[in-house]
Design an enzyme around this catalytic site. Structure first.
Site, mmCIF file in Angstrom:
data_model
loop_
_atom_site.group_PDB
_atom_site.id
_atom_site.type_symbol
_atom_site.label_atom_id
_atom_site.label_comp_id
_atom_site.label_asym_id
_atom_site.label_seq_id
_atom_site.Cartn_x
_atom_site.Cartn_y
_atom_site.Cartn_z
ATOM 1 N N MET A 93 -115.068 38.093 -131.190
ATOM 2 C CA MET A 93 -115.198 36.660 -131.465
ATOM 3 C C MET A 93 -116.610 36.171 -131.117
ATOM 4 O O MET A 93 -117.285 35.559 -131.946
ATOM 5 C CB MET A 93 -114.142 35.909 -130.634
ATOM 6 N N LEU A 94 -117.083 36.464 -129.906
ATOM 7 C CA LEU A 94 -118.444 36.063 -129.520
ATOM 8 C C LEU A 94 -119.490 36.886 -130.261
ATOM 9 O O LEU A 94 -120.479 36.350 -130.770
ATOM 10 C CB LEU A 94 -118.624 36.237 -128.004
ATOM 11 N N ASP A 111 -118.492 53.471 -128.689
ATOM 12 C CA ASP A 111 -117.489 53.281 -127.639
ATOM 13 C C ASP A 111 -118.257 53.228 -126.319
ATOM 14 O O ASP A 111 -118.826 54.245 -125.886
ATOM 15 C CB ASP A 111 -116.495 54.447 -127.668
ATOM 16 N N ALA A 123 -115.449 44.129 -124.549
ATOM 17 C CA ALA A 123 -114.572 44.017 -123.375
ATOM 18 C C ALA A 123 -113.137 44.323 -123.777
ATOM 19 O O ALA A 123 -112.765 44.208 -124.942
ATOM 20 C CB ALA A 123 -114.642 42.605 -122.792
ATOM 21 N N TRP A 124 -112.361 44.711 -122.788
ATOM 22 C CA TRP A 124 -110.892 44.699 -122.909
ATOM 23 C C TRP A 124 -110.500 43.276 -122.554
ATOM 24 O O TRP A 124 -110.653 42.846 -121.416
ATOM 25 C CB TRP A 124 -110.264 45.707 -121.939
ATOM 26 N N THR A 125 -110.016 42.510 -123.546
ATOM 27 C CA THR A 125 -109.743 41.088 -123.312
ATOM 28 C C THR A 125 -108.248 40.757 -123.344
ATOM 29 O O THR A 125 -107.883 39.581 -123.274
ATOM 30 C CB THR A 125 -110.479 40.218 -124.359
ATOM 31 N N TYR A 178 -107.094 42.051 -115.115
ATOM 32 C CA TYR A 178 -108.263 41.766 -115.973
ATOM 33 C C TYR A 178 -109.419 41.240 -115.120
ATOM 34 O O TYR A 178 -110.561 41.702 -115.236
ATOM 35 C CB TYR A 178 -107.858 40.753 -117.046
ATOM 36 N N LYS A 202 -113.165 42.891 -114.581
ATOM 37 C CA LYS A 202 -114.391 42.162 -114.934
ATOM 38 C C LYS A 202 -115.279 41.979 -113.696
ATOM 39 O O LYS A 202 -116.507 42.029 -113.787
ATOM 40 C CB LYS A 202 -114.048 40.815 -115.571
HETATM 41 N N1 LIG Z 1 -111.881 34.977 -125.013
HETATM 42 C C1 LIG Z 1 -111.993 34.271 -123.896
HETATM 43 O O1 LIG Z 1 -111.362 33.215 -123.710
HETATM 44 C C2 LIG Z 1 -112.917 34.745 -122.806
HETATM 45 C C3 LIG Z 1 -112.928 34.031 -121.602
HETATM 46 C C4 LIG Z 1 -113.794 34.443 -120.583
HETATM 47 C C5 LIG Z 1 -114.638 35.527 -120.784
HETATM 48 N N2 LIG Z 1 -114.579 36.217 -121.959
HETATM 49 C C6 LIG Z 1 -115.498 37.353 -122.101
HETATM 50 O O2 LIG Z 1 -116.346 37.077 -123.201
HETATM 51 C C7 LIG Z 1 -116.712 38.291 -123.846
HETATM 52 C C8 LIG Z 1 -116.431 38.194 -125.332
HETATM 53 O O3 LIG Z 1 -115.050 37.911 -125.487
HETATM 54 P P1 LIG Z 1 -114.384 37.758 -126.928
HETATM 55 O O4 LIG Z 1 -113.330 36.722 -126.792
HETATM 56 O O5 LIG Z 1 -115.434 37.650 -127.969
HETATM 57 O O6 LIG Z 1 -113.666 39.176 -127.015
HETATM 58 P P2 LIG Z 1 -113.002 39.939 -128.259
HETATM 59 O O7 LIG Z 1 -112.945 39.070 -129.450
HETATM 60 O O8 LIG Z 1 -111.743 40.555 -127.735
HETATM 61 O O9 LIG Z 1 -114.076 41.061 -128.537
HETATM 62 C C9 LIG Z 1 -114.233 42.168 -127.692
HETATM 63 C C10 LIG Z 1 -114.788 43.277 -128.529
HETATM 64 O O10 LIG Z 1 -114.981 44.426 -127.698
HETATM 65 C C11 LIG Z 1 -114.602 45.548 -128.462
HETATM 66 N N3 LIG Z 1 -114.306 46.684 -127.609
HETATM 67 C C12 LIG Z 1 -113.202 46.901 -126.857
HETATM 68 N N4 LIG Z 1 -113.298 48.095 -126.253
HETATM 69 C C13 LIG Z 1 -114.485 48.636 -126.622
HETATM 70 C C14 LIG Z 1 -115.145 49.853 -126.334
HETATM 71 N N5 LIG Z 1 -114.599 50.782 -125.524
HETATM 72 N N6 LIG Z 1 -116.375 50.070 -126.880
HETATM 73 C C15 LIG Z 1 -116.926 49.164 -127.697
HETATM 74 N N7 LIG Z 1 -116.347 47.988 -128.012
HETATM 75 C C16 LIG Z 1 -115.137 47.739 -127.476
HETATM 76 C C17 LIG Z 1 -113.386 45.082 -129.233
HETATM 77 O O11 LIG Z 1 -113.117 45.931 -130.308
HETATM 78 P P3 LIG Z 1 -111.595 46.025 -130.897
HETATM 79 O O12 LIG Z 1 -111.291 44.656 -131.424
HETATM 80 O O13 LIG Z 1 -111.706 47.062 -131.917
HETATM 81 O O14 LIG Z 1 -110.742 46.384 -129.712
HETATM 82 C C18 LIG Z 1 -113.861 43.707 -129.682
HETATM 83 O O15 LIG Z 1 -114.616 43.800 -130.864
HETATM 84 C C19 LIG Z 1 -115.953 39.395 -123.112
HETATM 85 O O16 LIG Z 1 -116.778 39.951 -122.118
HETATM 86 C C20 LIG Z 1 -114.812 38.650 -122.439
HETATM 87 O O17 LIG Z 1 -114.361 39.330 -121.271
HETATM 88 C C21 LIG Z 1 -113.750 35.850 -122.965
#
Ligand SMILES: NC(=O)c1ccc[n+]([C@@H]2O[C@H](COP(=O)([O-])OP(=O)(O)OC[C@H]3O[C@@H](n4cnc5c(N)ncnc54)[C@H](OP(=O)(O)O)[C@@H]3O)[C@@H](O)[C@H]2O)c1
Length: 272
Positions: free
Chosen positions: A1-2, A26, A48-50, A113, A117
């Site tokens: 998403m980000l 990976d 991230a693993w989210t 989680y 993190k």
């Molecule tokens: N979403 C929230 O509300 C939130 C809140 C606080 C902090 N954050 C942090 O913000 C950041 C971005 O979050 P987001 O919401 O954009 O997350 P997201 O949409 O879940 O995207 C995470 C990405 O990481 C990829 N990924 C997972 N395992 C991987 C690996 N081993 N190697 C390479 N890529 C891998 C995923 O691929 P797949 O889809 O193929 O698994 C996905 O494309 C993360 O660090 C998250 O912890 C998010």
């Protein structure tokens, strides 16, 4: 998403961007990570693993990405001489505060989680002196499942819904966070930890009402409920409001108020 919003913004600016999906790299593979990040000037780790609830039963898998993977990216950035922007979360805090968390507040994650993190944060600090660690929270965006899309769908399908009123935070648009990341890099801010969330605060119930209004429905169809009625595997922080003093001190303007930014974001996010 980000990651997708960040890549779109950088391409608009004409930057030379290498966008790596999970299929391309990976991050749990240190050698592949070192090879993929060779020659980079700036590395932004959005991977991230989210899956917050699934992490309770699969903490080792979440740790592999959020801590070991973060360490591999940080080490590769150091080897290459790149500045690293690493994204972390409000879940490193326990949510028991009553005033916004400063970036230097003690961490005390309450979920698996959050622990993974938090370990990622330590790894980044240990492996990459030239890091910009950005904690964010309550993200929503066009490119992925997120709270506003779910709420709008359920509101249309059911005509009424209950949403928790006892968890408070700062809904933050991924496009705004992407813009903040770029501004932090442009400003060459000192290495350290910053908070990248919108300003102000609301509950999930308050945010849901704004979402339902933006979807053209009556916000009164959203009723308040409590977390006790919505027990989930991972505990949620009750108070997830992050302070922005470190941004201001570095001369970088925080993201604006969550409600003003939602007004700008709503059409694109709900159409996404
Ligand atoms: N979403 C929230 O509300 C939130 C809140 C606080 C902090 N954050 C942090 O913000 C950041 C971005 O979050 P987001 O919401 O954009 O997350 P997201 O949409 O879940 O995207 C995470 C990405 O990481 C990829 N990924 C997972 N395992 C991987 C690996 N081993 N190697 C390479 N890529 C891998 C995923 O691929 P797949 O889809 O193929 O698994 C996905 O494309 C993360 O660090 C998250 O912890 C998010």
């Amino acid at each position: 998403m980000l990651g997708q919003d960040l890549v779109a913004l950088l391409r608009e600016r004409g930057e030379d961007v290498r966008a790596l999906s999970r299929d391309d790299l990976d991050v749990t593979d240190p050698d592949a990570t070192a090879a993929a990040l060779r020659d980079a000037e700036v590395v932004v780790n959005c991977a991230a693993w989210t899956a917050v609830d699934a992490a309770e039963e699969h903490e080792a898998d979440a740790f592999a990405v959020n801590a070991v993977g973060a360490a591999a990216v940080a080490r590769a950035a150091t080897t290459t001489g790149a500045r690293l922007v690493h994204v972390s979360t409000d879940y490193v805090f326990d949510g028991a505060a009553t005033a916004p968390y400063p970036a230097a507040a003690p961490i005390a994650p309450a979920s698996a989680y959050g622990r993974t993190k938090a370990a990622g944060e330590w790894a980044v600090r240990a492996e990459c002196p030239d890091h910009v660690l950005v904690r964010t929270a309550w993200l929503y965006g066009a490119h992925g499942p997120c709270f506003p899309k779910t709420i709008a769908r359920v509101a249309r399908e059911r005509g009424a819904l209950d949403v928790v009123d006892d968890q408070v935070g700062q809904p933050t648009w991924t496009a705004d966070l992407a813009d903040l990341v770029v501004r932090l890099v442009d400003a060459r801010v000192p290495a350290g930890t910053y908070h990248g969330t919108a300003s102000g605060e609301t509950s999930w119930h308050g945010f849901a009402r704004s979402v339902v209004s933006a979807a053209g429905l009556d916000p009164q169809i959203v009723s308040p409920t409590t977390s006790d009625a919505f027990v989930r595997p991972a505990p949620r922080p009750a108070y997830s409001v992050l302070g922005h003093d470190e941004l201001t001190a570095a001369g970088v303007a925080p993201i604006g108020r969550w409600d003003e930014r939602w007004a700008v974001a709503a059409a694109a996010v709900l159409a996404g």
